[in-house]
Write an enzyme that holds these catalytic residues in place. Structure first.
Site, PDB file in Angstrom:
ATOM      1  N   HIS A 356      33.165 -20.933  11.314  1.00 31.97           N
ATOM      2  CA  HIS A 356      33.841 -21.551  10.164  1.00 31.97           C
ATOM      3  C   HIS A 356      33.795 -23.064  10.144  1.00 31.97           C
ATOM      4  O   HIS A 356      34.432 -23.686   9.284  1.00 31.97           O
ATOM      5  CB  HIS A 356      35.312 -21.131  10.115  1.00 31.97           C
ATOM      6  CG  HIS A 356      35.516 -19.697   9.788  1.00 31.97           C
ATOM      7  ND1 HIS A 356      35.657 -19.229   8.502  1.00 31.97           N
ATOM      8  CD2 HIS A 356      35.591 -18.617  10.577  1.00 31.97           C
ATOM      9  CE1 HIS A 356      35.825 -17.913   8.530  1.00 31.97           C
ATOM     10  NE2 HIS A 356      35.786 -17.521   9.780  1.00 31.97           N
ATOM     11  N   LYS A 544      45.146 -29.061   0.103  1.00 33.37           N
ATOM     12  CA  LYS A 544      44.450 -28.539   1.284  1.00 33.37           C
ATOM     13  C   LYS A 544      45.030 -29.226   2.510  1.00 33.37           C
ATOM     14  O   LYS A 544      45.827 -30.157   2.380  1.00 33.37           O
ATOM     15  CB  LYS A 544      42.939 -28.784   1.190  1.00 33.37           C
ATOM     16  CG  LYS A 544      42.570 -30.245   0.856  1.00 33.37           C
ATOM     17  CD  LYS A 544      41.097 -30.424   0.615  1.00 33.37           C
ATOM     18  CE  LYS A 544      40.616 -29.956  -0.737  1.00 33.37           C
ATOM     19  NZ  LYS A 544      39.767 -28.784  -0.723  1.00 33.37           N
ATOM     20  N   ARG A 545      44.638 -28.784   3.703  1.00 35.17           N
ATOM     21  CA  ARG A 545      45.100 -29.476   4.897  1.00 35.17           C
ATOM     22  C   ARG A 545      44.696 -30.940   4.852  1.00 35.17           C
ATOM     23  O   ARG A 545      43.695 -31.298   4.227  1.00 35.17           O
ATOM     24  CB  ARG A 545      44.492 -28.821   6.154  1.00 35.17           C
ATOM     25  CG  ARG A 545      45.230 -27.604   6.612  1.00 35.17           C
ATOM     26  CD  ARG A 545      46.672 -27.894   6.940  1.00 35.17           C
ATOM     27  NE  ARG A 545      46.794 -28.539   8.234  1.00 35.17           N
ATOM     28  CZ  ARG A 545      47.105 -27.919   9.363  1.00 35.17           C
ATOM     29  NH1 ARG A 545      47.349 -26.625   9.358  1.00 35.17           N
ATOM     30  NH2 ARG A 545      47.205 -28.582  10.491  1.00 35.17           N
ATOM     31  N   LYS A 550      38.334 -34.469   4.621  1.00 35.36           N
ATOM     32  CA  LYS A 550      38.669 -33.958   3.289  1.00 35.36           C
ATOM     33  C   LYS A 550      38.979 -35.105   2.324  1.00 35.36           C
ATOM     34  O   LYS A 550      39.087 -34.925   1.123  1.00 35.36           O
ATOM     35  CB  LYS A 550      39.844 -32.982   3.363  1.00 35.36           C
ATOM     36  CG  LYS A 550      39.484 -31.691   4.119  1.00 35.36           C
ATOM     37  CD  LYS A 550      40.659 -30.730   4.172  1.00 35.36           C
ATOM     38  CE  LYS A 550      40.453 -29.545   5.090  1.00 35.36           C
ATOM     39  NZ  LYS A 550      39.649 -28.460   4.492  1.00 35.36           N
ATOM     40  N   THR A 652      37.785 -22.796  -0.077  1.00 32.37           N
ATOM     41  CA  THR A 652      38.118 -21.611  -0.866  1.00 32.37           C
ATOM     42  C   THR A 652      39.104 -21.999  -1.975  1.00 32.37           C
ATOM     43  O   THR A 652      39.158 -21.339  -3.013  1.00 32.37           O
ATOM     44  CB  THR A 652      38.739 -20.500   0.024  1.00 32.37           C
ATOM     45  OG1 THR A 652      39.670 -21.092   0.920  1.00 32.37           O
ATOM     46  CG2 THR A 652      37.674 -19.777   0.808  1.00 32.37           C
ATOM     47  N   LYS A 656      39.574 -20.867  -6.038  1.00 31.56           N
ATOM     48  CA  LYS A 656      40.818 -20.456  -6.705  1.00 31.56           C
ATOM     49  C   LYS A 656      41.056 -21.302  -7.950  1.00 31.56           C
ATOM     50  O   LYS A 656      41.430 -20.795  -9.013  1.00 31.56           O
ATOM     51  CB  LYS A 656      42.012 -20.623  -5.752  1.00 31.56           C
ATOM     52  CG  LYS A 656      41.963 -19.685  -4.569  1.00 31.56           C
ATOM     53  CD  LYS A 656      42.914 -20.109  -3.454  1.00 31.56           C
ATOM     54  CE  LYS A 656      42.516 -19.397  -2.157  1.00 31.56           C
ATOM     55  NZ  LYS A 656      43.118 -19.983  -0.959  1.00 31.56           N
TER      56      LYS A 656
HETATM   57  C1  26V Z   1      40.695 -24.388  15.177  1.00 33.91           C
HETATM   58  C2  26V Z   1      41.810 -24.475  15.960  1.00 33.91           C
HETATM   59  C3  26V Z   1      41.730 -25.198  17.217  1.00 33.91           C
HETATM   60  C4  26V Z   1      43.062 -25.535  17.802  1.00 33.91           C
HETATM   61  C5  26V Z   1      44.035 -24.417  17.729  1.00 33.91           C
HETATM   62  C6  26V Z   1      44.248 -23.918  16.337  1.00 33.91           C
HETATM   63  C7  26V Z   1      42.995 -23.841  15.554  1.00 33.91           C
HETATM   64  C8  26V Z   1      42.990 -23.126  14.370  1.00 33.91           C
HETATM   65  C9  26V Z   1      41.855 -23.038  13.606  1.00 33.91           C
HETATM   66  C10 26V Z   1      40.700 -23.687  13.994  1.00 33.91           C
HETATM   67  C11 26V Z   1      39.451 -23.538  13.194  1.00 33.91           C
HETATM   68  C12 26V Z   1      39.386 -24.298  11.970  1.00 33.91           C
HETATM   69  C13 26V Z   1      38.209 -23.852  11.195  1.00 33.91           C
HETATM   70  C14 26V Z   1      38.525 -23.624   9.753  1.00 33.91           C
HETATM   71  O1  26V Z   1      39.648 -23.410   9.366  1.00 33.91           O
HETATM   72  N1  26V Z   1      37.505 -23.652   8.945  1.00 33.91           N
HETATM   73  C15 26V Z   1      37.632 -23.475   7.518  1.00 33.91           C
HETATM   74  O2  26V Z   1      37.318 -22.132   7.228  1.00 33.91           O
HETATM   75  C16 26V Z   1      37.406 -21.853   5.843  1.00 33.91           C
HETATM   76  C17 26V Z   1      37.144 -20.381   5.679  1.00 33.91           C
HETATM   77  O3  26V Z   1      35.833 -20.078   6.050  1.00 33.91           O
HETATM   78  C18 26V Z   1      36.412 -22.703   5.083  1.00 33.91           C
HETATM   79  O4  26V Z   1      36.549 -22.450   3.707  1.00 33.91           O
HETATM   80  C19 26V Z   1      36.673 -24.184   5.351  1.00 33.91           C
HETATM   81  O5  26V Z   1      35.681 -24.977   4.726  1.00 33.91           O
HETATM   82  C20 26V Z   1      36.667 -24.435   6.841  1.00 33.91           C
HETATM   83  O6  26V Z   1      37.048 -25.763   7.120  1.00 33.91           O
END
Ligand code: 26V
Length: 812
Positions: A356, A544-545, A550, A652, A656
């Site tokens: 992702h 968004k976050r 971003k 995403t 929406k």
């Molecule tokens: C990483 C970590 C690392 C520390 C602990 C918590 C945590 C939680 C999540 C992540 C991964 C982040 C990756 C992510 O959210 N990617 C997003 O995924 C979406 C669905 O595929 C995509 O639409 C976004 O562009 C992408 O940034």
């Protein structure tokens, strides 16, 4: 199911009496929520088990979607919609003096996720059930989900999310299906009668994983799948064991509390891996409980283990659950006594992996020592996988040291989870075309050369049931009036709306519905948050976050620029606009928090300046969440998707907003490119560097942001306001770090570089928005072309190409 309204009203009133001891006329909206959700859950439970036995037990194959995050949001409205009783219930409640939407507002979001990745998992569950596929979620039941955000004097303050305080109506605790997960200890090896080494894990600590099942109701209620959330508890045995071990009661309680703490909270950091031991424990806890459960289920079918991949698919949502691979190996090797090759073939055939992000700071690695201490046998297996993999590389690429060093799973004392995921699975996919290409050509180039057959793209999607049918009923209604209701089953049919692009009645309806939604949202915002906005202004939405890439900062600087223009020229012609932001920053992300403060400061200045009244308004929406998204998205005119090209894997929210008739202003990044291809250039505003340009500049060591600053007066003026004495700083040095990031540290995310073109695109939006008819045409085109981004399409692709999963809709 309650067959008619009368029956529903009776059942609802009875619930109020029997569960809360209240009569309808004294019940509050919260009472009504509790009774209604309980009533709906009763209905679901009646068919859940039967549904399972009839269909899933005979399913040719089941898929488990392993994810550390499921950002489900509220479930009441969605369940009513999918059970096809929403309208009847709404009418019934009205007759009893309630409003369904007010009742819904009493449900606390299940916020067990950070952002896109967790929400995607939730959309996928909805599509799997709606398509009649046996696909279930495996997650953790965090006691505290995503933190609640408060804004205090412009700063973000994090408050614990007490989502379980009123109980969670949709879960069923199943202690009888608890599973033991072990941590720590050591591994003994012994030569067996067969001459092979056998390993046994000893001296470990045991934890009980107790499942809480949440039903996932598909559209038309035919299929009910399960989201299984595991919670950490000590077992009764452990308690006795602990009691014997400790002579001090308080020490014993303390130890017990530590054990339970595994499922305490969701890590609120969605990009920087902090290497926290508790997080690794969470990951193994989920994986071990989930895989053991699946293997037990498989064993009920009395088939040889070689058949497992024909019956079960295990999907890992990013690398967080990658320990599925060594855990399945452990069970097959140590518990089922299979040989390595057999176990490996089964494992790789069962597991598939989605990447992702390509942000390097988000790639998970764990210190080998930590893995060994917590899970000694798992660590041995990972090392063995690594060794065999490196040996096989040596065979195929003799003496290619560089390749082997580059691809190794264990290197420099770290376990690389992405490498483990690629090697231990049969499929690796990216989440939008551009993202998959970047994986193949750059981030995972050498892996792609080594295993080209594993790589594929699955562009993300969103469930049109929650995000259009439920969130935007008025729009759904006019769509169905125009093209019938076929699009609900088959969202590709939304394309038929294109026939109406010159139809004045239709264009008027599109405009009217958007206007109504804006008014409705404005009313809510005033009543619930005390914020007054003008629904006649253009609603510009950036939700968004909060992340550097971003680029909420680019949006903020553009607002400052507009402010400057208004201040220097009273006659500056500007379409009145309200800028909405919704964003949570990771608690430890200093820069992101500064940007939140900056936006709030700009809002404060702009909103109180009489020169600006009626032209500009800036609103930072507190505590952005799924339920807030459902409120604002239907009211948006402009969708801000302005990431640094190449950085946003897909996005995403862009989908929406598009589906709700907002027009995108965006970079050529992630799925924006596919949106562009769908709607055509006249229905989207693109700007800025292209991904290949960005990647080239990075390769060449960056650009000189000073040059843009010096050449572009508009940019300079806005940026200077961050440090010079201005209404923004009032002499304070608060935003010095942002200024430095832009100028001293050369603007890693190309904010200044893209700013002039962004100003141009925004200017064009201002002009075009005045042309109501043409704007409605753009809006219509976006709705019409959004069918591709239904997660039903995405899930069908996963099911066909990766999981080998069929729809059970035809089974009776
Ligand atoms: C990483 C970590 C690392 C520390 C602990 C918590 C945590 C939680 C999540 C992540 C991964 C982040 C990756 C992510 O959210 N990617 C997003 O995924 C979406 C669905 O595929 C995509 O639409 C976004 O562009 C992408 O940034």
């Amino acid at each position: 199911m309650f067959s008619d309204k009368k029956e529903f009203k009776q059942a609802f009133s009875r619930k109020l009496r029997t569960e809360l001891g209240k009569e309808v006329h004294v019940a509050t909206d919260l009472d009504a929520y509790r009774s209604l959700s309980s009533l709906v859950q009763d209905e679901i439970l009646e068919s859940w088990k039967e549904n399972y036995e009839q269909k899933h037990a005979q399913a040719p194959k089941q898929m488990y979607y392993f994810s550390m995050e499921f950002l489900m949001g509220r479930l009441l409205g969605n369940n009513l919609l999918n059970m096809q009783v929403l309208e009847m219930v709404e009418e019934g409640l009205n007759e009893l003096g309630f409003s369904l939407s007010k009742i819904e507002d009493n449900e606390t979001d299940a916020g067990l996720g950070n952002g896109g990745l967790g929400r995607l998992a939730a959309c996928f569950l909805d599509s799997l059930a709606s398509l009649g596929m046996a696909g279930h979620g495996m997650g953790l039941r965090y006691r505290y989900g995503m933190f609640d955000q408060r804004i205090v004097k412009g700063h973000q303050v994090e408050v614990p999310d007490l989502w379980l305080n009123h109980g969670f109506a949709w879960e069923v605790r199943r202690p009888e299906e608890a599973i033991e997960v072990t941590f720590g200890g050591y591994v003994n090896s012994k030569k067996g009668k067969d001459g092979n080494l056998h390993f046994s894990h000893q001296g470990y600590e045991t934890l009980r994983a107790v499942p809480y099942d949440v039903p996932v109701v598909g559209y038309e209620g035919e299929t009910i799948n399960t989201l299984r959330l595991w919670s950490a508890e000590p077992s009764e045995q452990d308690i006795l064991h602990l009691a014997a071990k400790y002579d001090d009661y308080h020490n014993m309680l303390h130890h017990q509390r530590k054990l339970e703490s595994i499922s305490d909270f969701l890590y609120p950091d969605d990009s920087t891996e902090e290497g926290k031991q508790l997080r690794l424990k969470q990951e193994y806890f989920l994986v071990s409980a989930g895989v053991q459960h699946a293997v037990r289920q498989f064993e009920q079918q009395d088939l040889p283990y070689q058949e497992l991949p024909k019956k079960f698919a295990f999907h890992i949502n990013d690398t967080h659950p990658a320990l599925v691979i060594p855990e399945l190996m452990r069970i097959l090797l140590d518990e089922k006594q299979l040989g390595w090759k057999e176990a490996w073939d089964i494992t790789t055939a069962a597991v598939s992996y989605t990447n992702h992000t390509t942000l390097s700071e988000a790639l998970e690695t764990w210190p080998v020592d930590m893995v060994r201490n917590l899970m000694p046998r798992i660590c041995m297996i990972i090392e063995e996988i690594n060794e065999r993999f490196c040996k096989s590389l040596w065979k195929s690429y003799p003496e290619d040291f560089e390749r082997i060093a580059h691809l190794a799973i264990v290197a420099d004392g770290q376990v690389k989870m992405a490498h483990l995921s690629v090697v231990g699975s049969h499929s690796v996919n990216g989440v939008a075309n551009l993202h998959t290409e970047i994986l193949k050509k750059r981030e995972m180039k050498v892996f792609y050369e080594t295993f080209p057959e594993k790589f594929n793209n699955k562009t993300n999607g969103i469930t049109h049931r929650r995000w259009l049918m439920h969130a935007n009923k008025p729009l759904s209604h006019i769509i169905s009036e125009a093209i019938g209701s076929g699009w609900k089953e088959n969202p590709a049919e939304l394309k038929q709306l294109m026939q109406f692009r010159d139809d004045s009645v239709m264009l008027d309806s599109i405009h009217r519905v958007k206007q109504q939604n804006k008014e409705h949202f404005s009313d809510w915002l005033y009543k619930d948050c005390g914020i007054l906005v003008d629904p006649e202004s253009l609603f510009d939405v950036h939700i968004k976050r909060l992340h550097g890439y971003k680029r909420q900062l680019l949006n903020a600087l553009h607002i400052l620029h507009l402010y400057n223009e208004i201040k220097s020229n009273r006659d500056f012609d500007l379409t009145p606009r309200t800028f909405f932001f919704g964003a949570k920053a990771a608690p430890g992300y200093y820069f992101a928090k500064k940007v939140i403060k900056l936006i709030n400061t700009i809002a404060d200045v702009v909103n109180h300046d009489p020169d600006v009244q009626d032209k500009l308004k800036v609103v930072f929406l507190e505590n952005y969440s799924v339920s807030l998204a459902e409120k604002i998205i239907p009211a948006a005119n402009i969708s801000e998707q302005i990431s640094t090209a190449s950085k946003e894997a897909s996005g995403t929210g862009n989908m929406k907003l598009m589906m709700n008739g907002a027009v995108t202003v965006g970079t050529m990044d992630g799925a924006n490119i596919e949106i562009y291809e769908q709607v055509g250039e006249e229905n989207i505003y693109t700007f800025g560097l292209r991904p290949e340009e960005v990647l080239k500049i990075y390769q060449d060591g960056g650009y000189l942001s000073k040059d843009v600053y010096e050449q572009e007066e508009r940019v300079r003026k806005a940026v200077d306001q961050l440090v010079h004495y201005s209404p923004i700083t009032k002499g304070d040095k608060e935003f010095r770090d942002i200024y430095d990031a832009l100028l001293l540290h050369n603007d890693e995310y190309f904010v200044l570089k893209d700013m002039p073109d962004y100003i141009r695109a925004q200017q064009k939006i201002s002009e075009d928005y005045q042309q109501t008819r043409q704007w409605s045409q753009k809006s219509l085109a976006n709705i019409a072309q959004s069918g591709l981004f239904s997660s039903d399409r995405t899930i069908k692709e996963y099911a066909d190409d990766i999981w080998g999963l069929a729809s059970l809709k035809t089974l009776t």
